[in-house]
Motif scaffolding. Structure first.
Motif, PDB file in Angstrom:
ATOM      1  N   LYS A  54       6.820  -0.408   6.100  1.00  0.00           N
ATOM      2  CA  LYS A  54       5.915  -0.007   7.176  1.00  0.00           C
ATOM      3  C   LYS A  54       4.578   0.039   6.517  1.00  0.00           C
ATOM      4  O   LYS A  54       4.297   0.363   5.434  1.00  0.00           O
ATOM      5  N   SER A  55       3.492  -0.026   7.438  1.00  0.00           N
ATOM      6  CA  SER A  55       2.173   0.303   7.302  1.00  0.00           C
ATOM      7  C   SER A  55       1.593   1.521   7.849  1.00  0.00           C
ATOM      8  O   SER A  55       2.038   2.111   8.614  1.00  0.00           O
ATOM      9  N   ASN A  56       0.724   2.083   6.992  1.00  0.00           N
ATOM     10  CA  ASN A  56      -0.034   3.253   7.533  1.00  0.00           C
ATOM     11  C   ASN A  56      -1.387   3.204   7.697  1.00  0.00           C
ATOM     12  O   ASN A  56      -2.148   4.037   7.834  1.00  0.00           O
ATOM     13  N   LEU A  57      -1.661   1.817   7.656  1.00  0.00           N
ATOM     14  CA  LEU A  57      -3.102   1.287   7.658  1.00  0.00           C
ATOM     15  C   LEU A  57      -3.597   1.381   9.397  1.00  0.00           C
ATOM     16  O   LEU A  57      -2.747   0.782  10.110  1.00  0.00           O
ATOM     17  N   SER A  58      -4.826   1.488   9.425  1.00  0.00           N
ATOM     18  CA  SER A  58      -5.323   1.068  10.951  1.00  0.00           C
ATOM     19  C   SER A  58      -6.611   0.123  10.909  1.00  0.00           C
ATOM     20  O   SER A  58      -7.766   0.666  10.841  1.00  0.00           O
ATOM     21  N   GLN A  60      -4.497   6.203   2.012  1.00  0.00           N
ATOM     22  CA  GLN A  60      -4.736   5.359   2.878  1.00  0.00           C
ATOM     23  C   GLN A  60      -6.040   4.826   3.229  1.00  0.00           C
ATOM     24  O   GLN A  60      -6.265   3.750   3.491  1.00  0.00           O
ATOM     25  N   ASP A 113       1.615   6.581  -5.102  1.00  0.00           N
ATOM     26  CA  ASP A 113       0.437   5.967  -3.723  1.00  0.00           C
ATOM     27  C   ASP A 113      -0.990   6.212  -4.089  1.00  0.00           C
ATOM     28  O   ASP A 113      -1.469   7.341  -4.916  1.00  0.00           O
ATOM     29  N   CYS A 122       4.633  -6.102   7.681  1.00  0.00           N
ATOM     30  CA  CYS A 122       5.715  -4.971   7.064  1.00  0.00           C
ATOM     31  C   CYS A 122       6.672  -4.750   8.244  1.00  0.00           C
ATOM     32  O   CYS A 122       6.692  -4.842   9.305  1.00  0.00           O
ATOM     33  N   GLU A 157      -7.933   1.089   2.969  1.00  0.00           N
ATOM     34  CA  GLU A 157      -8.481   0.506   4.439  1.00  0.00           C
ATOM     35  C   GLU A 157     -10.058   0.043   3.938  1.00  0.00           C
ATOM     36  O   GLU A 157     -10.645  -1.128   4.074  1.00  0.00           O
ATOM     37  N   ASN A 168      -0.360  -7.893   9.111  1.00  0.00           N
ATOM     38  CA  ASN A 168       0.678  -6.991   8.749  1.00  0.00           C
ATOM     39  C   ASN A 168       1.898  -7.666   9.250  1.00  0.00           C
ATOM     40  O   ASN A 168       2.358  -7.868  10.087  1.00  0.00           O
ATOM     41  N   CYS A 170       0.737  -1.072  -0.151  1.00  0.00           N
ATOM     42  CA  CYS A 170       0.038  -0.014   0.037  1.00  0.00           C
ATOM     43  C   CYS A 170       0.809   1.181   0.117  1.00  0.00           C
ATOM     44  O   CYS A 170       0.269   2.491   0.040  1.00  0.00           O
ATOM     45  N   GLN A 171       1.881   1.154   0.063  1.00  0.00           N
ATOM     46  CA  GLN A 171       3.140   2.509   0.189  1.00  0.00           C
ATOM     47  C   GLN A 171       4.247   2.194  -0.787  1.00  0.00           C
ATOM     48  O   GLN A 171       5.025   1.275  -0.669  1.00  0.00           O
TER      49      GLN A 171
END
Length: 347
Positions: A243-247, A219, A216, A257, A223, A255, A208-209
């Motif tokens: 790394k992940s920027n997802l919540s 975010q 990109d 990452c 999701e 995850n 995702c990044q």
């Protein structure tokens, strides 16, 4: 000048010039190493350098060049220059005799100026030939002559073809003269690490990044897409990358990452039913691994439409490009991407 500013200036100069000294020293130490190698070669056996130091997706895309150079020079001792972070992509390549982990551009310049190599194939242009510590760029005369630079390179074909042309391996009008599908060289250790992740249920891999923000997709839309995938299909979702920027809090989402090496990541992708991601390094791993790719792409700088891939992704035999020509990736709505993904998964 204040004392604080004076100290900052000389601290910067100390680090810069000590780095440059180390780079020159490393260059001469490398020269000694390759001089010994060359002394031991048989009469007529050439010492050849291939230079593609970054990024890891580019190195994967360039892998067929190792086979081309070996085919053209079957008896040569072939060395691939690469940044230390990416050496694992070269180490087990059976067409390469040695991986040279480059200290920096200055070290390479120092080494090449000795003339120790009989042939040098530089697969990169000015934008990839920069050392921020030495604060220098090095030019590629072949790329300069052809007009290949960061603003024009996709006018010369996919990444594999661009690299071949910057290296002088093929003419500007030619396509790659051989099997152009990239390969990975995985080990039992890579497979064993992924066995331990217990990814038993069929899963989709998402990335995702990218390392370049204009490529990109937002975010929140990622999701929404992952939640929709979990709700409508019987797949787990595995995210890979640095790394992940997802919540996300969902038992069907995992995850990974930052937890895997590049080749361990490739093995995860190889085991996935589908790869859904951006035009980035992991998408090149998916191409090489043979996993069907759903690639979110948009316009990139001056390129309204482009295709970075060779092999099965490049021919759209094993991939679908999700894009709206002339628009950046971030312009694509969740609904548009969802519907394009559904077309693939519903088959």
């Amino acid at each position: 000048m204040t004392l604080k500013r004076f100290l900052q200036l000389w601290t910067h100069r100390y680090h810069k010039y000590s780095h440059i000294f180390k780079a020159h020293l490393a260059g001469y130490i490398s020269w000694l190493h390759f001089a010994i190698i060359k002394f031991r070669l048989k009469k007529g056996q050439e010492l050849i350098a291939i230079i593609r130091t970054e990024h890891f997706g580019d190195i994967v895309a360039a892998e067929p060049i190792s086979r081309l150079v070996r085919s053209n020079n079957p008896n040569a001792y072939i060395v691939w220059f690469v940044k230390p972070a990416y050496h694992q992509l070269i180490d087990r390549n059976p067409h390469i005799d040695e991986t040279h982990q480059e200290f920096c551009v200055t070290e390479r310049q120092t080494l090449l100026r000795t003339g120790i190599f009989d042939k040098v194939f530089a697969l990169q242009f000015r934008n990839n030939n920069h050392c921020p510590k030495c604060q220098i760029f090095t030019e590629n005369p072949t790329a300069q002559r052809l007009g290949i630079n960061v603003f024009t390179y996709f006018n010369f074909g996919n990444l594999l073809e661009v690299f071949c042309k910057t290296g002088g391996l093929i003419a500007p009008s030619e396509s790659f003269p051989g099997e152009d599908h990239p390969r990975l060289y995985l080990s039992d250790q890579d497979r064993s690490k992924v066995d331990g992740l217990n990814l038993a249920k069929p899963f989709l891999v998402v990335h995702c990044q990218s390392n370049y923000a204009p490529k990109d997709w937002p975010q929140d839309r990622w999701e929404y897409l992952i939640e929709w995938l979990i709700g409508h299909y019987d797949y787990d979702i595995v995210e890979i990358g640095l790394k992940s920027n997802l919540s996300l809090q969902n038992s069907a989402y995992k995850n990974l990452c930052g937890q895997l090496t590049i080749l361990e990541t490739a093995e995860v992708i190889r085991r996935a039913s589908y790869f859904i991601g951006l035009d980035s390094g992991p998408s090149h791993l998916a191409n090489a691994a043979g996993t069907f790719g759903i690639i979110l792409m948009g316009s990139l700088n001056d390129f309204k439409s482009y295709n970075p891939y060779s092999g099965r992704f490049g021919r759209r035999e094993n991939a679908v490009f999700v894009r709206q020509e002339g628009h950046p990736c971030a312009d694509m709505s969740f609904e548009f991407v969802r519907d394009e993904v559904a077309k693939v998964l519903n088959k």
